[in-house]
Structures are given as structure tokens and as C-alpha cells.
Design a protein around this motif. Structure first.
Motif, PDB file in Angstrom:
ATOM      1  N   ASP A   1       0.854  -1.192   0.000  1.00 17.27           N
ATOM      2  CA  ASP A   1       0.000   0.000   0.000  1.00 17.27           C
ATOM      3  C   ASP A   1       0.889   1.240   0.000  1.00 17.27           C
ATOM      4  O   ASP A   1       1.641   1.493   0.937  1.00 17.27           O
ATOM      5  CB  ASP A   1      -0.895  -0.012   1.231  1.00 17.27           C
ATOM      6  N   MET A   2       0.773   2.030  -1.076  1.00 14.54           N
ATOM      7  CA  MET A   2       1.601   3.233  -1.234  1.00 14.54           C
ATOM      8  C   MET A   2       0.813   4.508  -0.998  1.00 14.54           C
ATOM      9  O   MET A   2       1.294   5.609  -1.286  1.00 14.54           O
ATOM     10  CB  MET A   2       2.197   3.267  -2.649  1.00 14.54           C
ATOM     11  N   THR A   3      -0.420   4.402  -0.480  1.00 16.91           N
ATOM     12  CA  THR A   3      -1.276   5.577  -0.352  1.00 16.91           C
ATOM     13  C   THR A   3      -1.075   6.332   0.956  1.00 16.91           C
ATOM     14  O   THR A   3      -1.606   7.432   1.124  1.00 16.91           O
ATOM     15  CB  THR A   3      -2.757   5.165  -0.467  1.00 16.91           C
ATOM     16  N   GLY A   4      -0.330   5.754   1.901  1.00 15.88           N
ATOM     17  CA  GLY A   4      -0.091   6.423   3.176  1.00 15.88           C
ATOM     18  C   GLY A   4       1.266   7.107   3.217  1.00 15.88           C
ATOM     19  O   GLY A   4       1.913   7.323   2.187  1.00 15.88           O
ATOM     20  N   ASN A   5       1.689   7.442   4.419  1.00 14.98           N
ATOM     21  CA  ASN A   5       2.981   8.114   4.581  1.00 14.98           C
ATOM     22  C   ASN A   5       4.155   7.163   4.350  1.00 14.98           C
ATOM     23  O   ASN A   5       5.238   7.596   3.947  1.00 14.98           O
ATOM     24  CB  ASN A   5       3.081   8.726   5.988  1.00 14.98           C
ATOM     25  N   THR A   6       3.924   5.868   4.615  1.00 14.49           N
ATOM     26  CA  THR A   6       4.990   4.880   4.474  1.00 14.49           C
ATOM     27  C   THR A   6       4.462   3.679   3.717  1.00 14.49           C
ATOM     28  O   THR A   6       3.339   3.227   3.970  1.00 14.49           O
ATOM     29  CB  THR A   6       5.489   4.421   5.863  1.00 14.49           C
ATOM     30  N   PRO A   7       5.224   3.130   2.774  1.00 11.16           N
ATOM     31  CA  PRO A   7       4.799   1.919   2.058  1.00 11.16           C
ATOM     32  C   PRO A   7       4.608   0.755   3.027  1.00 11.16           C
ATOM     33  O   PRO A   7       5.524   0.408   3.772  1.00 11.16           O
ATOM     34  CB  PRO A   7       5.962   1.658   1.100  1.00 11.16           C
ATOM     35  N   ARG A   8       3.416   0.160   3.021  1.00  9.19           N
ATOM     36  CA  ARG A   8       3.091  -0.922   3.951  1.00  9.19           C
ATOM     37  C   ARG A   8       2.794  -2.203   3.180  1.00  9.19           C
ATOM     38  O   ARG A   8       1.993  -2.196   2.249  1.00  9.19           O
ATOM     39  CB  ARG A   8       1.866  -0.554   4.798  1.00  9.19           C
ATOM     40  N   ILE A   9       3.438  -3.284   3.573  1.00 14.22           N
ATOM     41  CA  ILE A   9       3.139  -4.585   2.992  1.00 14.22           C
ATOM     42  C   ILE A   9       1.869  -5.119   3.654  1.00 14.22           C
ATOM     43  O   ILE A   9       1.837  -5.343   4.859  1.00 14.22           O
ATOM     44  CB  ILE A   9       4.294  -5.586   3.214  1.00 14.22           C
ATOM     45  N   ILE A  10       0.829  -5.313   2.884  1.00 11.61           N
ATOM     46  CA  ILE A  10      -0.415  -5.852   3.430  1.00 11.61           C
ATOM     47  C   ILE A  10      -0.634  -7.294   3.001  1.00 11.61           C
ATOM     48  O   ILE A  10      -1.581  -7.930   3.452  1.00 11.61           O
ATOM     49  CB  ILE A  10      -1.631  -4.984   3.061  1.00 11.61           C
ATOM     50  N   ARG A  11       0.241  -7.808   2.143  1.00 14.73           N
ATOM     51  CA  ARG A  11       0.302  -9.244   1.873  1.00 14.73           C
ATOM     52  C   ARG A  11       1.705  -9.588   1.401  1.00 14.73           C
ATOM     53  O   ARG A  11       2.164  -9.079   0.387  1.00 14.73           O
ATOM     54  CB  ARG A  11      -0.703  -9.677   0.804  1.00 14.73           C
ATOM     55  N   GLN A  12       2.372 -10.440   2.142  1.00 14.30           N
ATOM     56  CA  GLN A  12       3.702 -10.884   1.737  1.00 14.30           C
ATOM     57  C   GLN A  12       3.567 -12.040   0.761  1.00 14.30           C
ATOM     58  O   GLN A  12       2.909 -13.041   1.046  1.00 14.30           O
ATOM     59  CB  GLN A  12       4.520 -11.335   2.946  1.00 14.30           C
ATOM     60  N   GLY A  13       4.159 -11.885  -0.395  1.00  9.86           N
ATOM     61  CA  GLY A  13       4.096 -12.917  -1.413  1.00  9.86           C
ATOM     62  C   GLY A  13       5.467 -13.215  -1.976  1.00  9.86           C
ATOM     63  O   GLY A  13       6.466 -13.255  -1.253  1.00  9.86           O
ATOM     64  N   LYS A  14       5.522 -13.381  -3.279  1.00 10.55           N
ATOM     65  CA  LYS A  14       6.762 -13.769  -3.953  1.00 10.55           C
ATOM     66  C   LYS A  14       7.826 -12.679  -3.889  1.00 10.55           C
ATOM     67  O   LYS A  14       9.008 -12.967  -3.777  1.00 10.55           O
ATOM     68  CB  LYS A  14       6.453 -14.127  -5.415  1.00 10.55           C
ATOM     69  N   GLY A  15       7.388 -11.421  -3.962  1.00 10.99           N
ATOM     70  CA  GLY A  15       8.346 -10.316  -3.916  1.00 10.99           C
ATOM     71  C   GLY A  15       8.918 -10.137  -2.526  1.00 10.99           C
ATOM     72  O   GLY A  15       8.169  -9.963  -1.563  1.00 10.99           O
ATOM     73  N   PRO A  16      10.233 -10.145  -2.364  1.00  6.94           N
ATOM     74  CA  PRO A  16      10.822  -9.996  -1.025  1.00  6.94           C
ATOM     75  C   PRO A  16      10.604  -8.601  -0.456  1.00  6.94           C
ATOM     76  O   PRO A  16      10.464  -7.624  -1.192  1.00  6.94           O
ATOM     77  CB  PRO A  16      12.316 -10.263  -1.266  1.00  6.94           C
ATOM     78  N   LYS A  17      10.552  -8.517   0.874  1.00  5.41           N
ATOM     79  CA  LYS A  17      10.411  -7.231   1.555  1.00  5.41           C
ATOM     80  C   LYS A  17      11.650  -6.373   1.297  1.00  5.41           C
ATOM     81  O   LYS A  17      12.778  -6.824   1.420  1.00  5.41           O
ATOM     82  CB  LYS A  17      10.235  -7.445   3.058  1.00  5.41           C
ATOM     83  N   GLN A  18      11.416  -5.121   0.927  1.00  3.27           N
ATOM     84  CA  GLN A  18      12.492  -4.171   0.697  1.00  3.27           C
ATOM     85  C   GLN A  18      12.714  -3.329   1.953  1.00  3.27           C
ATOM     86  O   GLN A  18      11.797  -3.159   2.776  1.00  3.27           O
ATOM     87  CB  GLN A  18      12.157  -3.266  -0.493  1.00  3.27           C
ATOM     88  N   PRO A  19      13.921  -2.775   2.132  1.00  2.27           N
ATOM     89  CA  PRO A  19      14.215  -1.992   3.341  1.00  2.27           C
ATOM     90  C   PRO A  19      13.269  -0.819   3.567  1.00  2.27           C
ATOM     91  O   PRO A  19      13.040  -0.408   4.708  1.00  2.27           O
ATOM     92  CB  PRO A  19      15.651  -1.511   3.103  1.00  2.27           C
ATOM     93  N   TRP A  20      12.707  -0.275   2.511  1.00  7.50           N
ATOM     94  CA  TRP A  20      11.853   0.898   2.637  1.00  7.50           C
ATOM     95  C   TRP A  20      10.386   0.536   2.841  1.00  7.50           C
ATOM     96  O   TRP A  20       9.516   1.397   2.888  1.00  7.50           O
ATOM     97  CB  TRP A  20      11.987   1.795   1.405  1.00  7.50           C
ATOM     98  N   MET A  21      10.086  -0.774   2.981  1.00  2.00           N
ATOM     99  CA  MET A  21       8.725  -1.241   3.221  1.00  2.00           C
ATOM    100  C   MET A  21       8.531  -1.619   4.688  1.00  2.00           C
ATOM    101  O   MET A  21       9.441  -2.126   5.325  1.00  2.00           O
ATOM    102  CB  MET A  21       8.408  -2.468   2.353  1.00  2.00           C
ATOM    103  N   ILE A  22       7.314  -1.385   5.187  1.00  2.00           N
ATOM    104  CA  ILE A  22       6.945  -1.795   6.536  1.00  2.00           C
ATOM    105  C   ILE A  22       5.990  -2.971   6.424  1.00  2.00           C
ATOM    106  O   ILE A  22       4.979  -2.902   5.718  1.00  2.00           O
ATOM    107  CB  ILE A  22       6.271  -0.648   7.316  1.00  2.00           C
ATOM    108  N   ALA A  23       6.303  -4.062   7.107  1.00  2.00           N
ATOM    109  CA  ALA A  23       5.461  -5.253   7.057  1.00  2.00           C
ATOM    110  C   ALA A  23       4.368  -5.172   8.097  1.00  2.00           C
ATOM    111  O   ALA A  23       4.577  -4.714   9.211  1.00  2.00           O
ATOM    112  CB  ALA A  23       6.310  -6.508   7.275  1.00  2.00           C
ATOM    113  N   GLU A  24       3.171  -5.628   7.723  1.00  3.25           N
ATOM    114  CA  GLU A  24       2.046  -5.671   8.644  1.00  3.25           C
ATOM    115  C   GLU A  24       1.321  -6.984   8.470  1.00  3.25           C
ATOM    116  O   GLU A  24       1.223  -7.517   7.359  1.00  3.25           O
ATOM    117  CB  GLU A  24       1.061  -4.522   8.382  1.00  3.25           C
ATOM    118  N   ASP A  25       0.786  -7.511   9.556  1.00  2.00           N
ATOM    119  CA  ASP A  25      -0.017  -8.732   9.498  1.00  2.00           C
ATOM    120  C   ASP A  25      -1.455  -8.331   9.219  1.00  2.00           C
ATOM    121  O   ASP A  25      -2.243  -8.121  10.140  1.00  2.00           O
ATOM    122  CB  ASP A  25       0.056  -9.516  10.813  1.00  2.00           C
ATOM    123  N   ASP A  26      -1.738  -8.205   7.926  1.00  2.00           N
ATOM    124  CA  ASP A  26      -3.057  -7.735   7.536  1.00  2.00           C
ATOM    125  C   ASP A  26      -3.433  -8.354   6.212  1.00  2.00           C
ATOM    126  O   ASP A  26      -2.648  -8.345   5.262  1.00  2.00           O
ATOM    127  CB  ASP A  26      -3.052  -6.206   7.404  1.00  2.00           C
TER     128      ASP A  26
END
Length: 303
Positions: free
Chosen positions: A272-297
Motif C-alpha cells: 500500500d503506497m497511499t499512506g505516509n509509508t509503504p506498507r506490505i499488506i500481503r507478503q508474497g513472492k516479492g521480497p520485503k524491501q528496506p523501505w517497506m513496513i510489514a504488517e499482518d493484515d
């Protein structure tokens, strides 16, 4: 290979049951698992030719689905070496068809972004409620810039230029949720007929899959596609074999299936790029990047 009508149903194994895309769902074993990637050599059915489509199925003005004719089933090389086979698929999409194509993750049901009736049929085939957002499969960042307000950029006050980082992720197995622009057609943000209650949507998920077959279709179409991932209608599981996809969704009104081999059950990572910080709302094939925040959602987006 001629694209004229050919018999489909010859099996490589003597005595095997002929291929049929119209088999009832009840003919499948009750415990079929769509998550296991089956090696092509062990698959029961092997389609050998392209089935010629009837022009009658392109009359989509009627609210009901047409089930009388067969669908177009095209086998292609997974590396896009025979992209000429995709020409009939592109023509169907331009005419308002709904079909299945491969991506760099799982298979997707797609239709032309500019076709209101096709989007309505896609939702009906997949049984997606009107308020459920869909994704857009794009050719390049130019499409993303056209149909969204774009990625966050640096402001000189400590906010990093996320766009530069995103360029290293695309093409790739990511879906980015962005704010939709005014150029996004109304039928993409509102669904239904003139008498129904419209469901507005301000955001849209965008993808640039790193898949040569998918990219070839987009280039030939010269535009983006509305998409939703293919899952079992009875279970919340991916359907990974295009032969099974054709059997399950063909009777529901699907117009074509592009077979580029069995996929792996690994969907895209949704950010999700619509907020102040990019948030991962589903972890899939693409690895988490340093500039992303992971969330259990759980994602509300239907990839």
C-alpha cells in the motif's frame, strides 16, 4: 500450426479420457488440491491444438453468460518464443472477451480496461462483489502514470524518493496500491448498470509482471488489462494448472485460456503506497524491501 478448427481431445496416453472444458465440477475428486504444482508429464489431459472460437460469444450485451460454445485454448512457450499464437487472444480482448493469461506469479483472469461489459462479466465469472477492488496489469510506468497519481517522490525534507526504489522492483512480483487518477475509466472505479448502486473506488492496484507471455499480450494490445488472480470457487486456493482452470471457469463464461505451463502457488507481494509509508499488506513472492513496513493484515485487494 493453423488456428483453424481442430479436434482437441487426443491424449498422449492410450485409453485416456478425451479433453473436455465443459466437464461438471462434480466430476473432479472432492479432495483435489490446487496448490500442488503437478509436473506436465503426470497431467491427465494434454491439449494439442487451438479450438476455434465462435463469434457468437462476443455478443456480451445480454446480462446472462453464454455457455453454448467452446473456449479458445492456446498453448505457448513459457519464454514467449511463439508469441504469434497470441494474436487471436488479443483480438478477443479487443472485442470484449474475458480470459486467463499467465503472470510472473499465478494465473490471472483478465479483460480490457476500457470495456465496461467485460469488467462486469469478469466480476460475475469470479463472483467478485462490486465493492472489491481489482488490479491493473500494465506494460510500463507510462501506464501507471496515466491511470494513477504515481509513486511518492522525495520532498527535500527527509522523505526518500520511493519511485527510484520501486524501479528496481518492477517488472516483478509486486502489486502496488496507488491513488487512481481521473484518466482511469469510470467502469473501473464504478461497477454495475445504470440502475444499480455504484461502488466508488479511489485506489487501484498496479502490476508490471516479469513474464514474457504476459508482456507480449500487453504490447500487442497496446494497453493495460484489468485482472484478478485465479482461485478455486469453492476453496480459497490458487488454481495453478491451466487445464483445470479451463474446466472450472470455462462453463462459467470464460472465453480463452493461455497455457504457459503450471505455475507455483506464490502470489505477488501487495504494498500500500497511499499512506505516509509503504506498507506490505500481503507478503508474497516479492521480497520485503528496506523501505517497506510489514504488517499482518489480509489484503482487501483481489490481485
Amino acid at each position: 500450426m493453423s488456428l483453424e478448427a481442430k479436434a482437441v481431445g487426443h491424449c498422449e496416453v492410450a485409453g485416456a479420457v478425451p479433453l473436455s472444458f465443459r466437464r461438471s465440477l462434480c466430476s473432479f475428486p472432492s479432495r483435489v488440491s490446487f496448490q500442488s504444482a503437478v509436473h506436465p508429464s503426470t497431467r491427465r489431459f494434454q491439449p494439442l491444438a487451438v479450438v476455434k472460437r465462435s463469434p457468437k460469444r462476443l455478443k456480451y450485451s445480454a446480462p446472462r453468460l453464454t455457455k453454448e460454445d467452446g473456449l479458445l485454448y492456446v498453448q505457448v512457450d513459457q519464454f514467449g518464443l511463439d508469441s504469434w499464437k497470441l494474436d487471436p487472444v488479443v483480438e478477443l480482448l479487443k472485442g470484449g472477451a474475458v480470459g486467463v493469461i499467465p503472470t510472473d506469479t499465478v494465473y490471472a483472469i483478465v479483460c480490457d480496461l476500457s470495456s465496461h461489459s467485460a469488467i462486469e462479466r469478469l466480476r460475475r465469472i469470479k463472483e467478485i462483489e462490486p465493492s472489491k477492488p481489482l488490479s491493473i496489469i500494465c506494460r510500463s510506468f507510462r501506464d501507471i502514470d496515466t491511470y494513477t497519481t504515481g509513486f511518492p517522490r522525495g520532498n527535500g525534507q527527509g522523505l526518500a524518493d520511493i519511485f527510484r526504489a520501486v524501479k528496481h522492483c518492477l517488472p516483478g512480483p509486486y502489486t502496488f496500491i496507488l491513488t487512481a487518477s481521473k484518466q482511469l475509466p469510470k467502469q473501473c472505479t464504478r461497477y454495475g448498470t445504470a440502475t444499480s448502486k455504484y461502488a466508488s473506488r479511489k485506489n487501484v492496484g498496479v502490476r508490471i509482471p516479469d513474464d514474457p507471455v504476459c508482456q507480449a499480450i500487453l504490447e500487442k494490445l497496446d494497453g493495460p488489462l484489468i485482472s484478478t488472480s485465479v482461485k478455486s470457487p469453492k476453496e480459497n486456493e490458487w488454481i495453478l494448472d491451466p487445464v483445470i482452470i479451463a474446466d472450472v471457469y470455462g462453463p462459467e463464461g470464460l472465453d480463452f485460456v493461455v497455457d504457459a505451463g503450471v505455475r507455483v502457488a506464490d502470489p505477488s507481494t501487495v504494498v500500500d503506497m497511499t499512506g505516509n509509508t509503504p506498507r506490505i499488506i500481503r507478503q508474497g513472492k516479492g521480497p520485503k524491501q528496506p523501505w517497506m513496513i510489514a504488517e499482518d493484515d489480509d489484503s482487501a485487494l483481489d490481485e
